[in-house]
Motif scaffolding. Structure first.
Motif, mmCIF file in Angstrom:
data_model
loop_
_atom_site.group_PDB
_atom_site.id
_atom_site.type_symbol
_atom_site.label_atom_id
_atom_site.label_comp_id
_atom_site.label_asym_id
_atom_site.label_seq_id
_atom_site.Cartn_x
_atom_site.Cartn_y
_atom_site.Cartn_z
ATOM 1 N N LEU A 1 31.490 52.170 30.777
ATOM 2 C CA LEU A 1 30.598 51.563 31.766
ATOM 3 C C LEU A 1 31.335 51.342 33.082
ATOM 4 C CD1 LEU A 1 28.813 48.904 29.491
ATOM 5 C CD2 LEU A 1 28.033 51.200 30.092
ATOM 6 N N ALA A 2 32.359 52.137 33.334
ATOM 7 C CA ALA A 2 33.170 51.978 34.541
ATOM 8 C C ALA A 2 32.318 52.187 35.796
ATOM 9 C CB ALA A 2 34.335 52.970 34.535
ATOM 10 N N ILE A 3 32.620 51.379 36.826
ATOM 11 C CA ILE A 3 31.977 51.473 38.145
ATOM 12 C C ILE A 3 30.469 51.231 38.058
ATOM 13 C CG2 ILE A 3 32.069 52.710 40.357
ATOM 14 C CD1 ILE A 3 34.143 54.531 39.246
ATOM 15 N N CYS A 4 30.040 50.456 37.084
ATOM 16 C CA CYS A 4 28.674 49.928 37.090
ATOM 17 C C CYS A 4 28.761 48.615 37.876
ATOM 18 C CB CYS A 4 28.168 49.711 35.676
ATOM 19 S SG CYS A 4 27.957 51.245 34.738
ATOM 20 N N GLN A 5 28.667 48.724 39.162
ATOM 21 C CA GLN A 5 29.112 47.665 40.068
ATOM 22 C C GLN A 5 28.259 46.405 40.027
ATOM 23 O OE1 GLN A 5 29.310 49.731 43.823
ATOM 24 N NE2 GLN A 5 31.269 50.698 43.322
ATOM 25 N N ASN A 6 27.075 46.450 39.427
ATOM 26 C CA ASN A 6 26.228 45.263 39.357
ATOM 27 C C ASN A 6 26.167 44.662 37.953
ATOM 28 O OD1 ASN A 6 25.017 44.801 42.079
ATOM 29 N ND2 ASN A 6 24.391 46.928 41.798
ATOM 30 N N LEU A 7 26.954 45.193 37.057
ATOM 31 C CA LEU A 7 26.962 44.684 35.685
ATOM 32 C C LEU A 7 27.864 43.459 35.595
ATOM 33 C CD1 LEU A 7 26.013 45.154 32.764
ATOM 34 C CD2 LEU A 7 28.114 46.511 32.426
ATOM 35 N N GLU A 8 27.300 42.331 35.152
ATOM 36 C CA GLU A 8 28.045 41.066 35.100
ATOM 37 C C GLU A 8 28.349 40.621 33.680
ATOM 38 O OE1 GLU A 8 26.105 38.063 37.349
ATOM 39 O OE2 GLU A 8 26.150 39.191 39.232
ATOM 40 N N GLU A 9 27.625 41.141 32.700
ATOM 41 C CA GLU A 9 27.829 40.694 31.327
ATOM 42 C C GLU A 9 27.854 41.871 30.369
ATOM 43 O OE1 GLU A 9 24.888 37.914 30.207
ATOM 44 O OE2 GLU A 9 25.543 36.341 31.592
ATOM 45 N N ILE B 1 37.481 52.962 22.138
ATOM 46 C CA ILE B 1 37.769 52.854 23.575
ATOM 47 C C ILE B 1 36.616 52.118 24.250
ATOM 48 C CG2 ILE B 1 38.145 54.137 25.714
ATOM 49 C CD1 ILE B 1 39.264 56.433 24.038
ATOM 50 N N LEU B 2 36.956 51.112 25.044
ATOM 51 C CA LEU B 2 35.959 50.360 25.806
ATOM 52 C C LEU B 2 36.431 50.274 27.245
ATOM 53 C CD1 LEU B 2 33.426 48.627 26.058
ATOM 54 C CD2 LEU B 2 34.772 46.654 25.295
ATOM 55 N N ASN B 3 35.652 50.846 28.173
ATOM 56 C CA ASN B 3 36.003 50.858 29.590
ATOM 57 C C ASN B 3 34.949 50.078 30.368
ATOM 58 O OD1 ASN B 3 36.755 51.364 32.216
ATOM 59 N ND2 ASN B 3 37.008 53.576 31.951
ATOM 60 N N LEU B 4 35.342 48.906 30.871
ATOM 61 C CA LEU B 4 34.466 48.053 31.679
ATOM 62 C C LEU B 4 35.022 47.879 33.078
ATOM 63 C CD1 LEU B 4 33.775 45.317 28.961
ATOM 64 C CD2 LEU B 4 32.267 47.181 29.629
ATOM 65 N N SER B 5 35.843 48.794 33.528
ATOM 66 C CA SER B 5 36.537 48.649 34.810
ATOM 67 C C SER B 5 35.559 48.714 35.980
ATOM 68 C CB SER B 5 37.609 49.731 34.962
ATOM 69 O OG SER B 5 37.032 51.020 34.941
ATOM 70 N N ASP B 6 35.930 48.007 37.059
ATOM 71 C CA ASP B 6 35.173 48.008 38.312
ATOM 72 C C ASP B 6 33.715 47.597 38.110
ATOM 73 O OD1 ASP B 6 37.228 48.928 40.211
ATOM 74 O OD2 ASP B 6 37.216 50.714 38.959
ATOM 75 N N THR B 7 33.511 46.581 37.279
ATOM 76 C CA THR B 7 32.216 45.920 37.147
ATOM 77 C C THR B 7 32.375 44.495 37.669
ATOM 78 O OG1 THR B 7 32.688 45.109 34.917
ATOM 79 C CG2 THR B 7 31.685 47.295 35.098
ATOM 80 N N LYS B 8 31.288 43.738 37.657
ATOM 81 C CA LYS B 8 31.345 42.331 38.078
ATOM 82 C C LYS B 8 31.523 41.401 36.889
ATOM 83 C CE LYS B 8 28.654 42.690 42.356
ATOM 84 N NZ LYS B 8 27.444 42.232 43.093
ATOM 85 N N LEU C 1 39.915 46.691 31.716
ATOM 86 C CA LEU C 1 39.208 45.627 32.430
ATOM 87 C C LEU C 1 39.592 45.615 33.901
ATOM 88 C CD1 LEU C 1 39.793 42.864 29.732
ATOM 89 C CD2 LEU C 1 37.679 44.136 30.115
ATOM 90 N N SER C 2 40.128 46.690 34.400
ATOM 91 C CA SER C 2 40.620 46.758 35.776
ATOM 92 C C SER C 2 39.486 46.498 36.768
ATOM 93 C CB SER C 2 41.228 48.137 36.058
ATOM 94 O OG SER C 2 42.279 48.411 35.170
ATOM 95 N N GLY C 3 39.825 45.758 37.832
ATOM 96 C CA GLY C 3 38.875 45.538 38.904
ATOM 97 C C GLY C 3 37.727 44.611 38.563
ATOM 98 N N THR C 4 37.815 43.897 37.457
ATOM 99 C CA THR C 4 36.773 42.936 37.091
ATOM 100 C C THR C 4 37.117 41.562 37.657
ATOM 101 O OG1 THR C 4 37.859 42.416 34.992
ATOM 102 C CG2 THR C 4 36.249 44.209 34.990
#
Length: 891
Positions: A461-469, A481-488, A507-510
């Motif tokens: 879900l990387a770069i889903c920029q409006n995802l908060e949860e 593998i779980l990629n949540l980078s660059d989300t809110k 979790l980079s950029g969170t």
């Protein structure tokens, strides 16, 4: 044919159908057969797979020039071949072999034939000639000039084209791709034909290739099993030129077992892997054959095609709502059919996909609507049902998937750059293994069912920029593998059951501030990335066990560590807690390895962290670097496991002088006397400490100790080596020395059991290598060397008895430092150092830095110091980023 004249040679010619294997073998046979006592050319052996006895009879009859009729079975025939030919020099060609039984029956072993015999085997299947006694040759397509000559010999009965046909001839060459069969067939077909006929033929070949060419090529395809045939057709229609791992992923989702199947296609010369990029490639005519097979199987009715790859065919099927489609796979390039897109029709999506009830693979590539995202794709998808296993739609324009999107067997769901706002209910996708919604910038809601999915392996879900949860994790036992980078993302989801398969978490950029206590339930986590987590305040340290290969927290705002999960921050003096605040980054903790980067305010390291690390790299952290330098001896003394330190630092921002303990022999000797482990230190300093008894210049170095009959090293503890003016190698080592370099490299090598064993096994005659260190890609110009003795013991070796030989020409890989025991006193006394005193040796590659030298070095095999290989081997792991790392190996 003329090499190894007394040996029996088996020669294998391998390549795709029509490439000229038989022609090559025939030319060799006709040219050389008179040189042998007997010869035989067995053509099209595959056509006689059930009549091997007849082939054995023909072989014996041709070679012995007499008729054989008494072969009752294959075993009898094999025995007769061995018995009658084992003393004869023969030339035998076994053409177009497709089964190992044929070779076993006709020419199994070299001792079946007399000295000087030659057995030539042609085949399309590489594995049949992967025997150690067969010399294998891969037959390639013809180069342009030879292909043109062959074609012209058939099309014009000359070796060059007629002036008016030059351009058309080049088009034929492009189509044939250097395949001799195609060049010959097309040349014969176009002989004495006018230009219009040539043009019509070239146009027709795009859809209907020549039967003779296809028939020859299809022999290999017909020998495949059903799964392998499907793999070949999918590659021909969709995946030619794609990366092998990407193709395997798609084919695996379809249940085709691609790893084995692709290997078989390679062996049968139907595909090949590009050498540099690992892409799957095939000959143009083999791809045309794949297209032809798909069309022919459906009697040329596009609605019955199993695969759709051309935009015209796809549109015909999509918009024909009266007849069901047999299509199983569709590969759609959206931007290529923009002028005919669905927005310009009166049909809805539920109508267009209504007849796709056999579809198992759908991939849409390209921005189908070119930024027009007001299209309603959320209505039903017709009957995209349980057969669908791969669904990939780049730039999907809808805000959600249709309510009836319930493909129970779906394995992969890829919707990168989509306009989706919410995900589907994943309980309707029970077999889903891969979810990729990366760069879906409008996504705000992930259905809670995802956190309970038991089969999903990878989520991006990387770069889903409006995802908060992200949903609570409760039962995702297969997640790797779980990629949540660059989300809110503000917090890491709680983990309620063990994640025994999760190995990578990004979790980079969170906007996370800490990790939850439940992160300990990720029992297999190896790589954790938290790059540019500007809100990160605390980091639990107790879960950073040996399982970790990499933890990257570079460019964060980490303020302090929590030593115990769920507890308060580690109890430390106020000064230490204060100095951890303002750390700009702590990057790449890799199990026992840690890399600090740009921690400008970090002044020291806490006890609980130092007690866990073996390898420490400090990069652009001036204050911390100074603290490390002044406490270096104490740290090496206190932490036996701490064995590697590297400071990347501008020389001017740290004190120029060495810490006192480092510049004095007594504290250094005391520390090394207590260490059982080696260490290596690379720090920004100029000059060597004065306590090194031996200081000299040069590149590769060999230190010779006196012969062991003059002394015994029972009091010797180890060796300490130091080099200054260390520069990076660049391939031209003559100009590699950096006079402005200001780093010092120091290594301590204790005498371990392996070195002691080499000493005990010394035969008293030849020299003995105690150890050898290679520092790859580095060049060191000035050296120091010293012996370390047990505490309270005096010197065993007279300093005047050491011989140090240095070379002003670096080794090809950098510098090498060896320590040897001389075989005899005579070696050390061959030349007298007095001859060299006061002389300028700058032009001499060999400089002598002792009182004696030997004129010739007899290289001995270095002993294995296996206990140190792990600690002193630096081979560029991914956890260590830098312009150039020290590659030090000890053997």
């Amino acid at each position: 044919m003329v090499s190894k004249p007394e040996e029996v040679l088996f020669i294998g010619l391998w390549g795709m159908g029509g490439i000229g294997k038989t022609t090559t073998a025939r030319a060799i046979y006709e040219d050389c057969k008179e040189e042998f006592e007997g010869s035989c050319f067995l053509q099209d052996v595959k056509e006689s797979k059930n009549k091997i006895e007849i082939l054995q009879k023909d072989l014996l009859s041709d070679v012995l020039k007499t008729k054989f009729d008494g072969i009752r079975d294959v075993v009898t025939g094999s025995c007769l071949i061995q018995e009658r030919l084992q003393f004869k020099k023969v030339l035998i060609v076994i053409d177009d072999v497709d089964h190992i039984q044929q070779l076993n029956a006709l020419a199994k072993q070299c001792d079946w034939f007399g000295r000087g015999s030659r057995i030539i085997i042609t085949t399309r299947d590489e594995h049949l000639i992967n025997d150690v006694h067969i010399e294998k040759y891969d037959i390639h397509t013809l180069p342009q000039n030879e292909a043109l000559r062959l074609f012209c010999l058939h099309a014009f009965k000359n070796d060059h084209p007629h002036e008016d046909f030059k351009e058309l001839s080049l088009k034929v060459l492009t189509y044939a791709g250097g395949l001799p069969l195609a060049l010959r067939v097309l040349g014969d077909h176009l002989y004495r034909q006018h230009k219009h006929y040539w043009e019509g033929t070239l146009s027709r070949l795009k859809d209907v290739p020549e039967d003779e060419i296809i028939a020859k090529l299809q022999i290999s395809f017909d020998g495949l099993n059903v799964l392998q045939q499907d793999i070949f057709l999918d590659i021909a229609c969709f995946f030619r030129g794609n990366y092998k791992d990407k193709v395997e992923e798609r084919l695996e989702s379809l249940g085709l077992h691609p790893k084995e199947g692709i290997d078989v296609l390679i062996q049968k010369s139907l595909i090949h892997i590009s050498m540099n990029e690992s892409r799957i490639e095939m000959h143009d005519l083999l791809q045309e054959m794949g297209f032809y097979i798909v069309r022919k199987r459906s009697n040329w009715d596009v609605r019955s095609f199993s695969r759709l790859w051309r935009e015209d065919d796809i549109l015909k099927v999509l918009f024909d709502i009266k007849v069901s489609s047999e299509a199983q796979r569709i590969y759609l390039y959206g931007d290529r059919i923009l002028d005919n897109d669905i927005t310009k029709t009166n049909l809805g999506w539920e109508v267009i996909f209504r007849n796709m009830n056999k579809l198992c693979f759908l991939e849409v590539i390209g921005d189908f609507f070119k930024g027009n995202y007001n299209v309603n794709v959320s209505q039903p998808f017709g009957q995209l049902g349980n057969t669908l296993r791969w669904f990939s739609w780049l730039y999907y324009p809808g805000q959600s998937l249709p309510n009836n999107f319930h493909p129970m067997n779906l394995v992969h769901l890829h919707m990168e750059h989509s306009q989706i706002i919410e995900t589907p209910d994943f309980s309707h996708l029970p077999n889903l293994e891969v979810l990729n919604l990366s760069c879906s910038k409008r996504l705000v809601y992930v259905h809670p069912s995802l956190g309970k999915h038991t089969k999903i392996k990878r989520i991006n879900l990387a770069i889903c920029q409006n995802l908060e949860e992200f949903p609570e994790i409760n039962g995702m036992k297969s997640l790797e593998i779980l990629n949540l980078s660059d989300t809110k993302l503000h917090s890491v989801p709680e983990i309620y059951k063990n994640l025994d398969s999760l190995s990578r978490l990004d979790l980079s950029g969170t906007r996370i501030t800490t990790l939850p206590n439940s992160i300990e339930r990720a029992t297999s986590l190896e790589i954790l990335k938290m790059v540019q987590c500007e809100y990160l305040v605390t980091l639990p340290i107790s879960f950073l066990g040996p399982r970790f290969r990499k933890i990257d927290i570079s460019s964060g705002s980490l303020k302090y560590f929590k030593e115990n999960i769920g507890g308060e921050a580690a109890s430390q003096p106020n000064k230490s807690r204060k100095n951890l605040i303002g750390c700009a980054s702590i990057g790449q903790i890799s199990g026992p390895k840690i890399h600090f980067w740009r921690c400008k305010s970090l002044e020291e390291l806490p006890e609980f962290l130092l007690s866990r690390i073996q390898f420490l790299v400090i990069d652009r952290c001036a204050t911390l670097a100074s603290w490390i330098c002044f406490n270096l001896v104490d740290l090496l003394d206190k932490y036996q496991h701490f064995c590697y330190l590297k400071l990347h630092q501008d020389y001017e921002v740290v004190p120029h002088e060495f810490p006192q303990a480092f510049t004095e022999r007594e504290p250094m000797s005391y520390m090394m006397q207590k260490r059982n482990q080696p260490f290596m230190v690379y720090i920004p300093r100029r000059g060597l400490p004065s306590w090194f008894e031996y200081q000299f210049s040069g590149f590769s170095v060999t230190v010779f100790l006196p012969p062991l009959y003059e002394w015994y090293p029972d009091k010797l503890r180890g060796f300490v080596i130091s080099g200054t003016d260390v520069g990076f190698g660049s391939g031209s080592y003559g100009a590699c020395h950096c006079p402005g370099s200001s780093h010092v490299l120091t290594m301590y090598i204790p005498i371990d059991n392996d070195i002691r064993r080499d000493i005990d096994d010394w035969n008293g005659q030849n020299e003995c290598t105690l150890f050898e260190i290679d520092l790859n890609n580095y060049v060191c110009r000035h050296w120091g060397f010293s012996l370390v003795y047990n505490q309270g013991e005096g010197n065993e070796v007279d300093p005047h008895q050491l011989t140090i030989v240095t070379n002003d020409i670096p080794d090809s890989c950098g510098i090498t430092f060896r320590v040897k025991v001389a075989g005899s006193r005579a070696e050390l006394e061959e030349l007298n150092m007095d001859d060299y005193k006061g002389k300028d040796h700058s032009d001499n590659p060999i400089l002598l830095a002792s009182l004696q030298q030997q004129s010739h070095l007899q290289e001995g095999e270095p002993s294995s110091v296996s206990d140190y290989e792990d600690a002193l081997s630096w081979d560029g792991e991914e956890a260590w980023n830098g312009d150039s790392e020290l590659d030090l190996s000890l053997s």
